[in-house]
Motif scaffolding. Structure first.
Motif, short mmCIF file in Angstrom:
data_model
loop_
_atom_site.label_atom_id
_atom_site.label_comp_id
_atom_site.label_asym_id
_atom_site.label_seq_id
_atom_site.Cartn_x
_atom_site.Cartn_y
_atom_site.Cartn_z
N THR A 291 0.82 -1.21 0.00
CA THR A 291 0.00 0.00 0.00
C THR A 291 0.85 1.27 0.00
O THR A 291 0.33 2.37 -0.07
N LEU A 292 2.19 1.09 0.15
CA LEU A 292 3.07 2.26 0.14
C LEU A 292 3.30 2.70 -1.30
O LEU A 292 3.16 1.90 -2.23
N PRO A 293 3.66 3.94 -1.50
CA PRO A 293 3.88 4.43 -2.87
C PRO A 293 4.95 3.61 -3.57
O PRO A 293 5.89 3.13 -2.92
N PRO A 294 4.81 3.43 -4.88
CA PRO A 294 5.83 2.68 -5.63
C PRO A 294 7.20 3.31 -5.43
O PRO A 294 7.31 4.53 -5.35
N GLY A 295 8.21 2.46 -5.28
CA GLY A 295 9.59 2.96 -5.15
C GLY A 295 9.95 3.35 -3.75
O GLY A 295 11.12 3.62 -3.46
N PHE A 296 9.01 3.35 -2.84
CA PHE A 296 9.38 3.69 -1.46
C PHE A 296 9.64 2.42 -0.65
O PHE A 296 8.82 1.51 -0.63
N GLN A 297 10.79 2.35 -0.03
CA GLN A 297 11.13 1.22 0.83
C GLN A 297 11.32 1.73 2.25
O GLN A 297 12.17 2.58 2.50
N ALA A 298 10.52 1.23 3.17
CA ALA A 298 10.67 1.63 4.57
C ALA A 298 11.93 0.98 5.15
O ALA A 298 12.17 -0.20 4.94
N GLU A 299 12.72 1.77 5.87
CA GLU A 299 13.92 1.24 6.55
C GLU A 299 13.74 1.47 8.04
O GLU A 299 13.94 2.58 8.54
N LEU A 300 13.33 0.44 8.73
CA LEU A 300 12.98 0.62 10.14
C LEU A 300 14.09 0.14 11.07
O LEU A 300 13.85 -0.27 12.20
N VAL A 301 15.30 0.14 10.55
CA VAL A 301 16.49 -0.14 11.36
C VAL A 301 17.50 0.97 11.09
O VAL A 301 17.63 1.42 9.94
N ALA A 302 18.18 1.40 12.14
CA ALA A 302 19.28 2.37 11.93
C ALA A 302 20.41 2.08 12.91
O ALA A 302 20.17 1.65 14.03
N THR A 303 21.61 2.26 12.44
CA THR A 303 22.80 2.06 13.28
C THR A 303 23.64 3.33 13.24
O THR A 303 23.82 3.93 12.18
N ARG A 304 24.12 3.72 14.41
CA ARG A 304 25.07 4.82 14.44
C ARG A 304 26.19 4.47 15.42
O ARG A 304 25.98 3.76 16.39
N HIS A 305 27.36 4.98 15.11
CA HIS A 305 28.52 4.79 15.98
C HIS A 305 29.02 6.13 16.45
O HIS A 305 28.75 7.16 15.84
N TYR A 306 29.79 6.09 17.52
CA TYR A 306 30.35 7.34 18.03
C TYR A 306 31.70 7.06 18.69
O TYR A 306 31.89 6.05 19.37
N VAL A 307 32.60 7.98 18.42
CA VAL A 307 33.88 7.99 19.16
C VAL A 307 34.28 9.45 19.34
O VAL A 307 34.10 10.26 18.44
N PRO A 308 34.76 9.83 20.52
CA PRO A 308 35.20 11.22 20.70
C PRO A 308 36.37 11.51 19.76
O PRO A 308 37.30 10.71 19.65
N ARG A 309 36.30 12.63 19.07
CA ARG A 309 37.35 12.99 18.12
C ARG A 309 38.05 14.29 18.49
O ARG A 309 39.22 14.49 18.20
N ALA A 310 37.33 15.25 19.06
CA ALA A 310 37.91 16.56 19.30
C ALA A 310 38.92 16.54 20.45
O ALA A 310 39.87 17.31 20.46
N TRP A 311 38.68 15.64 21.44
CA TRP A 311 39.54 15.57 22.60
C TRP A 311 39.91 14.11 22.84
O TRP A 311 39.06 13.24 22.68
N PRO A 312 41.15 13.84 23.24
CA PRO A 312 41.52 12.44 23.50
C PRO A 312 40.71 11.83 24.64
O PRO A 312 40.39 10.65 24.64
N PHE A 313 40.39 12.66 25.64
CA PHE A 313 39.57 12.21 26.78
C PHE A 313 38.64 13.35 27.17
O PHE A 313 38.99 14.51 27.00
N ALA A 314 37.48 13.00 27.70
CA ALA A 314 36.61 14.02 28.28
C ALA A 314 36.90 14.07 29.77
O ALA A 314 36.39 13.26 30.53
N PHE A 315 37.77 14.98 30.19
CA PHE A 315 38.06 15.08 31.62
C PHE A 315 36.85 15.63 32.36
O PHE A 315 36.17 16.52 31.87
N THR A 316 36.61 15.04 33.52
CA THR A 316 35.62 15.60 34.43
C THR A 316 36.37 16.13 35.64
O THR A 316 37.58 15.94 35.75
N ASN A 317 35.66 16.78 36.52
CA ASN A 317 36.32 17.30 37.72
C ASN A 317 35.35 17.30 38.88
O ASN A 317 34.16 17.04 38.72
N GLY A 318 35.88 17.61 40.03
CA GLY A 318 35.03 17.70 41.21
C GLY A 318 35.88 17.91 42.44
O GLY A 318 37.10 18.13 42.36
N VAL A 319 35.23 17.88 43.58
CA VAL A 319 35.95 18.05 44.84
C VAL A 319 35.20 17.27 45.92
O VAL A 319 33.97 17.21 45.91
#
Lengths: 804, 280
Positions: free
Chosen positions: A625-653
């Motif tokens: 019933t979907l329009p011709p040529g349309f394929q639903a893609e109901l899965v998605a994958t994404r990856h992530y790695v920090p690039r701007a900084w070697p580590f995300a330092f946190t701090n506290g006391v």
């Protein structure tokens, strides 16, 4: 302007309708865990499964002359008795080095010792039987003839010429050495009005998990496939290592990690007995299970923190710190642990010492030496508790010397909150930290002025209380700079795959793993918020190298920051896919639609247009019933790695408030505070639990936990009666506060929170004890754990030459 | 941590238990709070466990004019809740909260603690301080042994391999009875680094029949007789000084002998205050 509320509100950029970010939602795994329906490896059984128990060396160092196995082989229930030489035919040895730790060296380590046992507890023979009890019975029948060799126990003499070299082919007992000079330390010390020098000792201790290490390996010869159920923090890393050392390809190995009863960094390493278990499965072609018992855990689970640090600080009378110097020495056992190495802890101490402060003048040396004790490697907050206690111990000794309030001393030296980006004395890079705001928050939270008044009042009554502080930084969200660049196949990136199921629920596969810390909850919260469904409609699947995206797992406080961002991005991507499908069904423009609370709605106004279950029904069952040529893609994958900084330092006391009994030397922990800044707080309750649990482990280091070895390399207290884990009755109330400085490296802005508590607590407790005892003229205590005997010695109640 | 194979028999009477103990290398199982751990660690490997938990009547607490009799199977938790023990043997009531944790106290028995005779355990020292009698039944019948003669050496008592410890008899506290108890443990519920159980009969400011029983300082609980003499005269500091002659604790993983001796003095001051407080 940052938010300094204790329960930070939802950060605006993430404030989607029905957002779960910043809310203490219950963990989705809670019912499973509390109803006893978790899947711990310890509980698993498979058809034809046999159990392995190990004969372990009673000597710290000995030549294995002969192993008589005949009697054991005939014992009831025994399947096989396997020596190291026999097992070496199916599994190759390994060497724990990384190329970015320049000069680090180690010797090949075998799954079962072959020629020599190099620490008390090293496995020398495996017995496989129908039950663990039968395997243990037969272990007693294995006769091993040893020729005892001299043991190298004391790191202080490990490099001396008269000391035996544990691995002669390496030339000496030096594993790794790092020297760092930053700024101009000589000038810094020349410019100082006072120079304070002392030596800190840290007691070797270990992480004690509720569930011990457990592994069940199943080699299926017909399928050419190895399935390993393992309580590990890093399934993909282990998949790579099993394949590499058993001459398999990675696709032939499946590692499954469901529930894990606590890790703390203990379960992110290669253990010889676990490698032996996998090799035995391949050799015997049947499932083999190994669950470490508590006694063998004490002599095989990695130890940590055994460091002696000579340290020096220069300070001006106005409180300005002018220079730092440290000389660290640590003994790490006979092998550098594979694949992360045993050089990282010392390396971190060099990296982190002086880190919160502006003074750049810094000289550091760290030496890592071999010895005949159980191996040491990375345990929760690797290197941080040592670097923090050294730094903060020096800061408070300097403050006392020049007569300055310890908080004022910090205000004058901590890196200003508006000075970022910035760097530490070792050259480590900081994106944005909030030392001063955290300090101000702590000051108010604990009513510092009020506590000082109380302390003074009570001293007049002969009651000695102390207040101690520790500012800290924590390495989180590591990029490939940690291990990947050194040649280890340990993924810095992580991924999430999201699928809309046929009823409109979200199935979410993640590479990060659940250890009891709540990673499942965090991923579910982010996925639900990012995509737009109620959290009850999210199912998170972790720990299966066949189906979860390739990833690093859980360590270095990375699951929320890295795994969470991958989930955020995957949610956005799947939302776009689903909206494309919805737009074609509704003949609308995708940009005019959104997904909220499980339904496709008008972006403006929020009118419901299409429930997700209806969209899924059409996409899966009536795509015609979907329009011709349309394929639903109901899965998605994404990856992530920090690039701007070697580590995300946190701090506290952190701050500790203690009372010391001058007669007995006992310390009573009255209260403890921690203000930390982990960026975006996804789940305040889980963050606070991480902080509190971490503080308790840090208190363990300060007061209780200690693997006590004698001069022959024998562990004297390897049981739960004599090794003192911190218990609830002795713990103070721990109050947690937050400052929020999100990282701009990710949209989520979350940094890690898993190790901050452990990083700061030992230094804060040490400083509090010394603050309490200062008016009594006690010598500052710098050797952990601070036992009653050591405190009595500092007070002169027992003589300094007497053992404590 | 699996025990070596052993046989198991459940005794229904003391006589049956003694009969079963005749077989080679048999051990009695009461609360199991020490024995099961040593079995699992293969520190002991008996051939037969004789379970006495099913023997009726061994968990009674009975009060007469002169004594309170505590059956060997009385659990710590049961003793903690007993008004008779609180009234007639207040020293035991003081000591009980220091023993292990709730789970241990629910299972562990008073008789088991004495029979096992851990030198750092609380109850053996209490028995010595109280001048208690230990009732034993063996193949030759019943006998009573004074606590002072019961504890022989490290984990060694007057019990032979075929004896069953059946009850503890403690003199009932009178209005003049003073008791004191204190211990140092790194964590609540641990075996003590050093501890002190004390009992005396007050006579004005004097303390008669003063018994100071230290634990965690040697192979058995140790009477500090020189300190007793000083403290009976009311001189606490002389008592503390005298401890150097009374005690010679060995080093262990929690504390050196020197630290234990120092802490023994701190305990003496605290317990002396308890003994004095009760008198006023």
């Amino acid at each position: 302007m940052r938010i300094t509320d204790d329960s930070p509100p939802i950060v605006s950029a993430l404030d989607r309708p029905n957002s779960y970010i910043g809310r203490s939602v219950p963990r989705p795994n809670l019912a499973r865990l509390t109803q006893g329906r978790a899947q711990f490896v310890s509980d698993l059984t498979l058809p034809r499964m046999a159990h392995v128990a190990f004969v372990r060396s009673p000597h710290a160092h000995a030549r294995i002359v002969a192993i008589a196995t005949a009697a054991a082989a005939k014992a009831p229930g025994v399947v096989a008795v396997v020596t190291g030489a026999k097992l070496a035919k199916v599994i190759t040895p390994w060497v724990g080095v990384l190329t970015h730790l320049k000069g680090i060296k180690s010797a090949p380590q075998y799954a079962i010792a072959i020629e020599r046992a190099c620490w008390q507890g090293e496995a020398v023979c495996a017995v496989v039987a129908r039950s663990r009890a039968e395997a243990e019975d037969a272990c007693e029948l294995v006769e091993v003839s040893y020729e005892a060799l001299p043991a190298v126990a004391d790191p202080e003499t490990a490099l001396e010429s008269g000391t035996p070299v544990i691995h002669p082919e390496l030339g000496d007992n030096l594993t790794f050495e790092r020297v760092h000079v930053g700024g101009d330390p000589d000038k810094g010390f020349r410019d100082a009005d006072a120079v304070i020098e002392t030596t800190f000792h840290f007691g070797r201790h270990t992480g004690v998990t509720n569930e011990p290490r457990a592994i069940l390996a199943d080699w299926n010869e017909g399928e050419g496939r190895l399935t390993v159920y393992q309580g590990t923090q890093a399934p993909h890393m282990m998949q790579n290592l099993f394949a590499k050392h058993l001459a398999l390809e990675e696709h032939q190995v499946r590692v499954l990690t469901k529930d894990v009863g606590g890790s703390f960094g203990i379960k992110v390493h290669t253990y010889a007995d676990e490698m032996a278990t996998v090799a035995l499965s391949k050799l015997l072609k049947r499932p083999i299970k190994f669950v470490a018992d508590r006694i063998e855990s004490f002599v095989t689970d990695i130890h940590a923190r055994d460091h002696r640090v000579k340290a020096k600080i220069g300070v001006k009378n106005d409180g300005t710190i002018t220079a730092w110097e440290i000389d660290d020495l640590t003994g790490i056992g006979p092998y550098s642990v594979y694949p992360r190495t045993s050089g990282i802890e010392a390396n971190q101490i060099v990296n982190l010492t002086g880190g919160p402060y502006t003074c750049p003048n810094y000289r550091a040396r760290a030496r890592v030496v071999f010895q005949n004790k159980n191996v040491m490697c990375q345990y929760r907050a690797v290197g941080h508790p040592i670097a923090t206690a050294v730094t903060e111990g020096l800061v408070e000794l300097a403050a006392a010397k020049i007569g300055m309030d310890p908080l004022e001393m910090r205000r004058r030296n901590l890196i200003p909150d508006d000075a970022y980006p910035s760097s530490g004395p070792s050259g480590i890079k900081f994106e944005a930290l909030s030392h001063h705001e955290s300090l101000a928050h702590l000051d108010a939270m604990m009513d510092y002025a009020g506590l000082r008044a109380e302390q003074k009042r009570l001293r007049a009554q002969g009651i000695y209380r102390g207040i101690g502080f520790a500012s800290f930084i924590e390495v989180t969200n590591p990029s490939a700079a940690f291990y990947g660049i050194g040649g280890a196949k340990i993924s810095a990136q992580d991924g999430v795959t999201m699928r809309l199921d046929a009823q409109g629920a979200l199935i979410c596969h993640t590479g990060v793993t659940e250890q009891g810390q709540g990673a499942e909850a965090v991923i579910a919260q982010v996925a639900a918020s990012s995509f737009g469904v109620p959290i009850e409609r999210v199912r998170v699947i972790t720990g299966d190298t066949d189906s979860t995206p390739y990833g690093g797992g859980t360590w270095a406080s990375r699951a929320a920051g890295i795994g969470g961002e991958a989930a955020w991005q995957a949610g956005k991507a799947l939302r776009a896919n689903v909206l494309a499908c919805a737009a074609s069904i509704l003949q609308a423009k995708p940009e005019h639609l959104d997904i909220r609370d499980g339904a496709v709605v008008d972006r403006d106004g929020g009118n419901e247009r299409l429930p997700l279950h209806e969209l899924a029904r059409i996409a899966y069952f009536r795509p015609d019933t979907l329009p011709p040529g349309f394929q639903a893609e109901l899965v998605a994958t994404r990856h992530y790695v920090p690039r701007a900084w070697p580590f995300a330092f946190t701090n506290g006391v952190q701050a500790s408030y203690v009372e010391v009994d001058r007669d007995s030397g006992f310390v009573k922990l009255l209260r403890h505070w921690c203000v930390e800044d982990c960026g975006t707080v996804i789940n305040p309750q889980l963050v606070d639990e991480q902080i509190r649990g971490g503080v308790v482990q840090g208190i363990g280091a300060a007061l209780f936990e200690h693997c006590i070895y004698d001069a022959r390399g024998q562990l004297l207290n390897g049981n739960m009666a004599d090794y003192l884990v911190p218990m609830a009755a002795e713990m103070p109330d721990i109050e947690v506060g937050h400052v929020v400085t999100p990282t701009a490296d990710s949209e989520l802005g979350a940094k890690g929170a898993g190790e901050a508590g452990t990083a700061g607590a030992p230094g804060a407790v040490m400083n509090a004890i010394n603050d309490a005892l200062r008016p009594l003229g006690a010598k500052p205590l710098t050797a952990m754990p601070f036992t009653p005997g050591r405190i009595l010695q500092a007070l002169g109640r027992i003589s300094e030459s007497t053992p404590t | 941590m699996k025990p070596a194979p052993f046989a198991y028999a459940k005794a229904r009477s003391v006589a049956a238990a003694i009969e079963l103990l005749a077989s080679n290398d048999a051990r009695l199982l009461a609360g199991g709070q020490s024995l099961i751990a040593t079995l699992n660690m293969r520190l002991s490997q008996p051939a037969l466990l004789v379970d006495i938990n099913g023997i009726a009547g061994l968990d009674r607490i009975a009060l007469t004019n002169a004594h309170i009799e505590i059956g060997t199977l009385v659990r710590y938790a049961q003793a903690e809740r007993s008004p008779e023990i609180a009234r007639a043997a207040p020293l035991i009531a003081l000591a009980l909260p220091h023993i292990g944790h709730t789970a241990i106290r629910n299972r562990g028995t008073l008789g088991g603690s004495l029979a096992f005779a851990d030198p750092a355990a609380e109850l053996p020292a209490c028995m010595i301080a109280l001048g208690a009698e230990i009732e034993i039944v063996g193949p030759q019948g019943q006998r009573a042994v004074k606590a002072d003669e019961f504890f022989k050496d490290l984990f060694e008592t007057a019990l032979t391999a075929r004896d069953v410890l059946t009850a503890i008899r403690v003199p009932v506290a009178s209005g003049a009875t003073r008791v004191g108890f204190a211990e140092f443990a790194r964590r609540h519920g641990d075996y003590a680094m050093v501890g002190l159980a004390a009992c005396a009969q007050a006579d004005g400011t004097r303390l008669n029949d003063l018994r100071l029983a230290y634990f965690g300082v040697g192979a058995t609980p140790v009477r500090a007789r020189k300190a007793e003499a000083a403290l009976a005269e009311g001189d606490v500091e002389a008592g503390v000084s005298a401890l150097a002659g009374d005690l010679d604790p060995p080093d262990d993983v929690q504390a050196s002998g020197a630290v234990k001796t120092h802490l023994a003095g701190v305990l003496l001051r605290r317990v002396a205050r308890q003994l004095g407080r009760a008198a006023s």
